[in-house]
Design an enzyme around this catalytic site. Structure first.
Site, PDB file in Angstrom:
ATOM      1  N   ASN A   9       0.875  -1.179   0.000  1.00 30.10           N
ATOM      2  CA  ASN A   9       0.000   0.000   0.000  1.00 30.10           C
ATOM      3  C   ASN A   9       0.911   1.226   0.000  1.00 30.10           C
ATOM      4  O   ASN A   9       1.522   1.548   1.013  1.00 30.10           O
ATOM      5  CB  ASN A   9      -0.877  -0.032   1.262  1.00 30.10           C
ATOM      6  CG  ASN A   9      -1.667   1.250   1.443  1.00 30.10           C
ATOM      7  OD1 ASN A   9      -1.793   2.061   0.514  1.00 30.10           O
ATOM      8  ND2 ASN A   9      -2.210   1.443   2.628  1.00 30.10           N
ATOM      9  N   TRP A  10       0.983   1.882  -1.158  1.00 28.62           N
ATOM     10  CA  TRP A  10       1.904   3.029  -1.263  1.00 28.62           C
ATOM     11  C   TRP A  10       1.386   4.258  -0.536  1.00 28.62           C
ATOM     12  O   TRP A  10       2.106   5.226  -0.373  1.00 28.62           O
ATOM     13  CB  TRP A  10       2.126   3.379  -2.743  1.00 28.62           C
ATOM     14  CG  TRP A  10       2.883   2.365  -3.526  1.00 28.62           C
ATOM     15  CD1 TRP A  10       3.365   1.164  -3.090  1.00 28.62           C
ATOM     16  CD2 TRP A  10       3.266   2.468  -4.909  1.00 28.62           C
ATOM     17  NE1 TRP A  10       4.015   0.520  -4.110  1.00 28.62           N
ATOM     18  CE2 TRP A  10       3.970   1.288  -5.235  1.00 28.62           C
ATOM     19  CE3 TRP A  10       3.076   3.427  -5.896  1.00 28.62           C
ATOM     20  CZ2 TRP A  10       4.487   1.054  -6.514  1.00 28.62           C
ATOM     21  CZ3 TRP A  10       3.582   3.209  -7.166  1.00 28.62           C
ATOM     22  CH2 TRP A  10       4.291   2.025  -7.477  1.00 28.62           C
ATOM     23  N   LYS A  11       0.133   4.230  -0.135  1.00 26.12           N
ATOM     24  CA  LYS A  11      -0.507   5.410   0.489  1.00 26.12           C
ATOM     25  C   LYS A  11      -0.295   6.632  -0.420  1.00 26.12           C
ATOM     26  O   LYS A  11      -0.206   6.481  -1.629  1.00 26.12           O
ATOM     27  CB  LYS A  11       0.035   5.646   1.905  1.00 26.12           C
ATOM     28  CG  LYS A  11       0.050   4.382   2.750  1.00 26.12           C
ATOM     29  CD  LYS A  11       0.151   4.708   4.193  1.00 26.12           C
ATOM     30  CE  LYS A  11       0.412   3.446   4.983  1.00 26.12           C
ATOM     31  NZ  LYS A  11       0.088   3.574   6.376  1.00 26.12           N
ATOM     32  N   HIS A  96      -9.511   0.832   5.066  1.00 23.19           N
ATOM     33  CA  HIS A  96      -8.218   1.058   5.732  1.00 23.19           C
ATOM     34  C   HIS A  96      -8.453   1.986   6.928  1.00 23.19           C
ATOM     35  O   HIS A  96      -9.289   2.887   6.867  1.00 23.19           O
ATOM     36  CB  HIS A  96      -7.219   1.677   4.746  1.00 23.19           C
ATOM     37  CG  HIS A  96      -5.821   1.693   5.278  1.00 23.19           C
ATOM     38  ND1 HIS A  96      -5.396   2.622   6.216  1.00 23.19           N
ATOM     39  CD2 HIS A  96      -4.758   0.881   5.040  1.00 23.19           C
ATOM     40  CE1 HIS A  96      -4.127   2.375   6.519  1.00 23.19           C
ATOM     41  NE2 HIS A  96      -3.719   1.318   5.823  1.00 23.19           N
ATOM     42  N   GLU A  98      -6.929   4.409   8.020  1.00 25.12           N
ATOM     43  CA  GLU A  98      -6.757   5.849   7.733  1.00 25.12           C
ATOM     44  C   GLU A  98      -8.017   6.414   7.080  1.00 25.12           C
ATOM     45  O   GLU A  98      -8.349   7.580   7.268  1.00 25.12           O
ATOM     46  CB  GLU A  98      -5.505   6.056   6.871  1.00 25.12           C
ATOM     47  CG  GLU A  98      -4.241   5.828   7.695  1.00 25.12           C
ATOM     48  CD  GLU A  98      -3.030   5.374   6.910  1.00 25.12           C
ATOM     49  OE1 GLU A  98      -3.050   5.437   5.661  1.00 25.12           O
ATOM     50  OE2 GLU A  98      -2.047   4.933   7.551  1.00 25.12           O
ATOM     51  N   GLU A 167      -5.229  -5.323  10.553  1.00 22.28           N
ATOM     52  CA  GLU A 167      -4.234  -4.276  10.737  1.00 22.28           C
ATOM     53  C   GLU A 167      -4.509  -3.550  12.057  1.00 22.28           C
ATOM     54  O   GLU A 167      -5.324  -2.621  12.100  1.00 22.28           O
ATOM     55  CB  GLU A 167      -4.310  -3.267   9.594  1.00 22.28           C
ATOM     56  CG  GLU A 167      -3.975  -3.847   8.235  1.00 22.28           C
ATOM     57  CD  GLU A 167      -3.413  -2.783   7.305  1.00 22.28           C
ATOM     58  OE1 GLU A 167      -2.334  -3.018   6.754  1.00 22.28           O
ATOM     59  OE2 GLU A 167      -4.030  -1.724   7.153  1.00 22.28           O
ATOM     60  N   GLY A 173       2.445   2.036  10.713  1.00 24.23           N
ATOM     61  CA  GLY A 173       3.370   3.156  10.569  1.00 24.23           C
ATOM     62  C   GLY A 173       4.085   3.530  11.861  1.00 24.23           C
ATOM     63  O   GLY A 173       4.676   4.595  11.962  1.00 24.23           O
ATOM     64  N   SER A 211       3.467  -2.387  10.230  1.00 26.18           N
ATOM     65  CA  SER A 211       4.928  -2.368  10.384  1.00 26.18           C
ATOM     66  C   SER A 211       5.598  -3.694   9.996  1.00 26.18           C
ATOM     67  O   SER A 211       6.576  -4.107  10.626  1.00 26.18           O
ATOM     68  CB  SER A 211       5.317  -1.952  11.807  1.00 26.18           C
ATOM     69  OG  SER A 211       4.857  -0.633  12.070  1.00 26.18           O
ATOM     70  N   GLY A 232       2.814  -1.266   4.256  1.00 25.69           N
ATOM     71  CA  GLY A 232       2.786   0.157   3.939  1.00 25.69           C
ATOM     72  C   GLY A 232       4.181   0.671   3.643  1.00 25.69           C
ATOM     73  O   GLY A 232       4.711   0.486   2.546  1.00 25.69           O
ATOM     74  N   GLY A 233       4.795   1.282   4.631  1.00 25.69           N
ATOM     75  CA  GLY A 233       6.095   1.937   4.459  1.00 25.69           C
ATOM     76  C   GLY A 233       7.142   1.088   3.746  1.00 25.69           C
ATOM     77  O   GLY A 233       7.837   1.579   2.830  1.00 25.69           O
TER      78      GLY A 233
HETATM   79  C1  PEP Z   1      -0.734   0.047   5.935  1.00 27.80           C
HETATM   80  O1  PEP Z   1      -0.769   1.224   5.647  1.00 27.80           O
HETATM   81  O2  PEP Z   1      -1.627  -0.713   5.527  1.00 27.80           O
HETATM   82  C2  PEP Z   1       0.381  -0.439   6.743  1.00 27.80           C
HETATM   83  C3  PEP Z   1       0.328  -1.649   7.212  1.00 27.80           C
HETATM   84  O3  PEP Z   1       1.399   0.439   6.952  1.00 27.80           O
HETATM   85  P1  PEP Z   1       2.838   0.100   7.611  1.00 27.80           P
HETATM   86  O4  PEP Z   1       3.340  -1.173   7.002  1.00 27.80           O
HETATM   87  O5  PEP Z   1       3.704   1.278   7.244  1.00 27.80           O
HETATM   88  O6  PEP Z   1       2.626  -0.029   9.074  1.00 27.80           O
END
Ligand code: PEP
Length: 249
Positions: A9-11, A96, A98, A167, A173, A211, A232-233
């Site tokens: 997920n590039w956000k 998600h 967010e 999640e 994050g 993470s 994500g990151g």
């Molecule tokens: C996400 O945004 O779905 C996520 C899991 O982010 P991260 O891996 O950065 O925690």
């Protein structure tokens, strides 16, 4: 046995130039050895067409980060499920945390979004997860079950066609990953809930997200009810993302 899925997920990150660099490294890295899992990237909506073109002929699949709950019409700024399908998008993340937090998305809205994408032949990746306060209050099971129940109730037997992503909000994050025990415990609860709803629950992939990185991926993938990861990151760094993919046995 179902194939695991590693989804990035590039956000709200990327640019036309940066996307070319990231995807060429990723596609090149996967060209020599076929990955043991499905690999997916979810760029921002504005780059979906560019990424679709860059992924032509590669094993990497294309996903979206969100979708409209509306079918079509006067909904300025929205992107419909049919539009995603038109661009060969295979998966769409819905719910998600967010989106739930910053855009007030409710369980009912997320369930409707899942229905919209399923109707267009796109697989929803339904995110569920508790906040730190909810976990500390002992409500983690109840929260994820309520979030998944809305999707089951709305989509009935079609729920066997979704992907679920657990999640924990406190792990997104933050660099704080759920322990393997915490992840497995929730995944088992979600699996049991799916089993009660459909005879095909074993077909549903339940991803862990929060993470995930090259160092912790293998331990998570070894868990009986973890069928991959939503990343994500770490999905913005090709080498790291490739290491996560390689951690799938
Ligand atoms: C996400 O945004 O779905 C996520 C899991 O982010 P991260 O891996 O950065 O925690």
């Amino acid at each position: 046995m179902k194939k695991k899925l590693v989804a990035g997920n590039w956000k709200m990150h990327g640019s036309q130039l940066a996307n070319v660099d990231l995807l060429s490294e990723l596609v090149h890295g996967l060209a020599s050895t076929a990955p043991a899992c499905d690999v997916l990237v979810c760029p921002p909506a504005v780059y979906v067409a560019q990424v679709a073109a860059l992924l032509q002929g590669s094993v990497v699949q294309l996903g979206a980060q969100d979708v409209s709950a509306q079918e079509a019409g006067a909904f300025t700024g929205e992107v419909s499920a049919a539009m995603l399908a038109d661009l060969a998008v295979r998966y769409a993340i819905v719910g998600h945390s967010e989106r739930r937090k910053y855009h007030g998305e409710t369980d009912a809205l997320v369930a409707l979004k899942a229905q919209r994408v399923l109707a267009c032949g796109v697989t929803p990746i339904v995110c569920v997860g508790e906040t730190l306060e909810e976990r500390e209050a002992g409500h983690a099971f109840e929260v994820v079950k309520r979030q998944l129940a809305a999707v089951i109730h709305h989509n009935k037997h079609c729920v066997s066609e979704v992907v679920v992503a657990y999640e924990p909000v406190w792990a997104i994050g933050t660099g704080k990953t759920a322990t393997p025990e915490q992840a497995q415990e929730i995944h088992a609860v979600l699996r049991a809930q799916l089993q009660a709803a459909t005879a095909h629950a074993d077909r549903v992939r339940i991803l862990y997200g929060g993470s995930v990185n090259a160092a912790n991926a293998a331990a998570l993938f070894a868990l009986p009810d973890v069928d991959g990861a939503l990343v994500g990151g770490a999905s913005l760094k090709a080498a790291e993302f490739l290491s996560i993919v390689a951690a799938v046995q």
